[in-house]
Design a protein around this motif. Structure first.
Motif, short mmCIF file in Angstrom:
data_model
loop_
_atom_site.label_atom_id
_atom_site.label_comp_id
_atom_site.label_asym_id
_atom_site.label_seq_id
_atom_site.Cartn_x
_atom_site.Cartn_y
_atom_site.Cartn_z
N ILE A 79 8.72 0.41 5.97
CA ILE A 79 8.09 -1.27 6.33
C ILE A 79 9.14 -2.59 5.91
O ILE A 79 9.58 -3.10 6.61
CB ILE A 79 7.91 -1.94 4.50
CG1 ILE A 79 6.44 -0.28 4.14
CG2 ILE A 79 7.11 -2.99 3.89
CD1 ILE A 79 4.98 -0.55 5.44
N ILE A 80 10.34 -1.51 5.78
CA ILE A 80 11.44 -2.95 5.24
C ILE A 80 13.03 -2.39 6.02
O ILE A 80 14.08 -2.85 5.95
CB ILE A 80 12.09 -3.31 4.05
CG1 ILE A 80 12.36 -2.75 2.70
CG2 ILE A 80 10.62 -4.28 3.36
CD1 ILE A 80 12.76 -2.65 2.30
N TYR B 96 -0.92 -10.05 -9.26
CA TYR B 96 -0.82 -8.50 -9.57
C TYR B 96 -0.76 -7.52 -8.96
O TYR B 96 -0.12 -6.88 -8.01
CB TYR B 96 -1.92 -7.85 -10.73
CG TYR B 96 -1.79 -6.56 -10.68
CD1 TYR B 96 -0.80 -5.66 -11.99
CD2 TYR B 96 -2.66 -6.12 -10.03
CE1 TYR B 96 -1.68 -4.93 -11.47
CE2 TYR B 96 -3.26 -4.55 -9.55
CZ TYR B 96 -2.59 -3.65 -10.71
OH TYR B 96 -2.71 -2.57 -10.95
N GLU B 97 -1.44 -8.08 -7.28
CA GLU B 97 -1.89 -7.34 -6.55
C GLU B 97 -0.28 -7.17 -5.20
O GLU B 97 0.32 -5.94 -4.64
CB GLU B 97 -2.67 -7.94 -5.44
CG GLU B 97 -4.63 -7.45 -6.02
CD GLU B 97 -5.02 -6.02 -5.76
OE1 GLU B 97 -4.05 -4.92 -4.91
OE2 GLU B 97 -5.23 -5.72 -7.28
N ARG B 98 0.04 -8.35 -5.48
CA ARG B 98 1.56 -9.10 -4.65
C ARG B 98 2.05 -7.66 -5.27
O ARG B 98 3.38 -6.91 -4.36
CB ARG B 98 1.84 -10.53 -5.00
CG ARG B 98 3.61 -10.66 -4.08
CD ARG B 98 3.86 -12.38 -4.72
NE ARG B 98 2.57 -13.07 -3.99
CZ ARG B 98 2.03 -13.22 -4.78
NH1 ARG B 98 2.80 -13.17 -6.17
NH2 ARG B 98 1.09 -14.38 -4.74
N GLU B 99 2.43 -8.15 -6.77
CA GLU B 99 3.69 -7.45 -7.43
C GLU B 99 3.61 -5.60 -6.90
O GLU B 99 4.72 -4.82 -6.86
CB GLU B 99 3.87 -7.40 -9.05
CG GLU B 99 4.84 -6.76 -9.43
CD GLU B 99 5.91 -7.41 -9.61
OE1 GLU B 99 7.01 -7.12 -9.86
OE2 GLU B 99 6.51 -8.45 -9.12
N ASN B 100 2.21 -5.22 -6.97
CA ASN B 100 2.16 -3.95 -6.90
C ASN B 100 2.83 -3.32 -5.52
O ASN B 100 2.94 -2.54 -4.97
CB ASN B 100 0.71 -3.46 -7.32
CG ASN B 100 0.33 -2.29 -7.31
OD1 ASN B 100 1.20 -1.39 -8.15
ND2 ASN B 100 -0.72 -1.67 -7.11
N TYR B 101 2.06 -4.42 -4.67
CA TYR B 101 2.34 -4.24 -3.19
C TYR B 101 4.12 -3.81 -2.86
O TYR B 101 4.68 -2.73 -2.62
CB TYR B 101 1.57 -4.69 -2.29
CG TYR B 101 2.46 -4.53 -0.57
CD1 TYR B 101 1.83 -3.60 -0.10
CD2 TYR B 101 3.48 -5.46 0.07
CE1 TYR B 101 1.84 -3.52 0.94
CE2 TYR B 101 2.96 -5.45 1.76
CZ TYR B 101 2.49 -4.24 1.39
OH TYR B 101 3.11 -3.74 2.95
N SER C 86 8.41 3.87 -4.04
CA SER C 86 7.69 5.35 -3.07
C SER C 86 7.87 6.61 -2.53
O SER C 86 7.64 7.09 -1.75
CB SER C 86 6.21 4.96 -2.73
OG SER C 86 5.06 3.42 -3.25
N GLY C 87 9.26 6.48 -2.17
CA GLY C 87 9.94 7.31 -1.63
C GLY C 87 10.76 6.22 -0.07
O GLY C 87 10.42 5.12 -0.06
N ASP C 88 11.97 7.06 0.21
CA ASP C 88 13.09 6.77 0.98
C ASP C 88 12.46 6.50 2.02
O ASP C 88 12.14 5.04 3.07
CB ASP C 88 13.99 7.54 1.17
CG ASP C 88 15.05 7.62 0.40
OD1 ASP C 88 14.64 7.11 -0.89
OD2 ASP C 88 16.20 8.37 0.38
#
Length: 391
Positions: free
Chosen positions: A64-65, A44-49, A56-58
């Motif tokens: 991050i990536i 759950y934590e992994r999927e949520n992150y 969460s926006g551009d």
């Protein structure tokens, strides 16, 4: 007397057992009162992150990536459609690519990534290699030599057209930090003293890589690397009559026009009076057009911090990562050219061919021909420049 002693001994043992039992019960009661830590649902934590990165926006996604969601999902689709990546039972394609991009975007260690995504170091290392191999297979699909038409960046600019109408791009090299065994460090030591690999790239004026050759030692001369690129069976190809703009260090040769040596070339060197002759005007416009290659290298290193950091992989992996970063850059330019990093707003042939080796006499003859071509461009440019200024 013996009987009384035995009874007393038995009583002592029983008392000791009862006392120990009482203490144990008290300890258990105390433990029950201590609140246990909640159990982490890793999936759950992994999927949520991952969802927080992608949805969460551009700005957060680029943080991050290093790319926007549109480029990310398109990249996953390409890798999946071409059967280069497959989801496993525990790790899907989306997570594999996110982890890879997170690592090269910020030069993050496997251990840190493992703790952030609730994966073992072995799992992170495995899928990093899997995605790297998949990205490298996109080279021929994404990095292509330019066609023979005049680029619009030249055709639509009177400062460059028709003088550079046969130019198809810019050529230059850059140094990427390298980590090599002690026995090899002499060859990889650059002029600035650090260990680097010298990377040659041909750039088109729409800010894409047309050819990349990585892995040469930092001490290697630019002209030697270019000779290697031109001699490889699937190396750099330059259509007849076309050429790249290059730095003076590459020398006059077929398919390569360089500035005049010892002549001013930068705008700030001229002052208010501007260029004073044909050679200075040529150098100024040559520099203005060739600056594209420096801009692309700047975008690349800003997007992928792994290229500016001390590498912790073996050397072949270091070379592969440079190529992978160039491939991903071209992918982003094709899918999302308005990306904030590209805008500076963010804080080959299928068949082998035989390359004929020229004699020294033929090389000198070709150098004279291309030097004459440069002189002709410079004189025509100067004549037009003077005619407009006289008016």
């Amino acid at each position: 007397m013996d009987r009384n002693q035995n009874q007393m001994a038995i009583a002592g043992v029983v008392a000791s057992v009862l006392a120990f039992g009482a203490l144990w019960i008290k300890k258990l009661e105390t433990r029950k009162k201590i609140a246990s830590r909640p159990r982490v649902n890793r999936d759950y934590e992994r999927e949520n992150y991952i969802n927080s990165i992608l949805y969460s926006g551009d700005q957060h996604c680029i943080d991050i990536i290093r790319m926007r969601p549109i480029a990310f999902f398109n990249l996953c689709d390409i890798l999946s459609t071409n059967n280069l990546l497959q989801s496993s039972k525990s790790v899907d394609i989306r997570e594999q690519v996110v982890i890879f991009l997170h690592i090269i975007g910020h030069n993050v260690r496997f251990r840190v990534i493992g703790s952030r995504y609730y994966r073992s170091i072995q799992t992170v290392h495995h899928y990093f290699r899997v995605v790297l191999r998949a990205i490298l297979k996109l080279y021929r699909l994404v990095i292509r030599l330019p066609d023979e038409s005049t680029p619009s960046e030249i055709r639509n600019n009177p400062r460059f057209y028709p003088y550079f109408k046969d130019c198809i791009g810019a050529l230059d090299g850059t140094h990427i930090r390298a980590s090599v065994p002690l026995s090899m460090q002499g060859r990889f030591r650059s002029r600035k003293g650090g260990m680097t690999q010298n990377v040659l790239a041909a750039i088109t004026f729409d800010l894409k890589f047309a050819y990349v050759l990585a892995g040469w030692e930092g001490s290697a001369h630019d002209s030697r690397i270019l000779s290697d690129a031109l001699s490889r069976p699937r190396g750099l190809r330059i259509p007849e009559g076309k050429y790249y703009l290059a730095d003076a260090g590459y020398g006059i040769r077929i398919g390569c026009i360089t500035p005049y040596r010892g002549v001013r070339y930068h705008l700030k060197e001229f002052g208010a009076e501007g260029p004073e002759n044909a050679k200075e005007l040529f150098n100024l416009r040559h520099s203005s057009l060739r600056i594209t290659v420096e801009r692309v290298f700047g975008i690349l290193k800003k997007r992928f911090r792994v290229l500016d950091a001390e590498p912790f992989w073996n050397f072949q992996t270091q070379v592969d990562i440079v190529l992978a970063c160039c491939i991903i850059h071209n992918h982003i330019m094709g899918v999302d050219p308005s990306d904030l990093l590209n805008q500076g707003l963010y804080e080959e042939s299928e068949f082998d061919s035989i390359i004929q080796t020229l004699t020294e006499r033929e090389e000198r003859q070709e150098a004279r021909e291309w030097s004459a071509k440069r002189d002709k461009i410079a004189e025509t440019m100067w004549t037009d420049y003077m005619a407009r200024n006289i008016r």
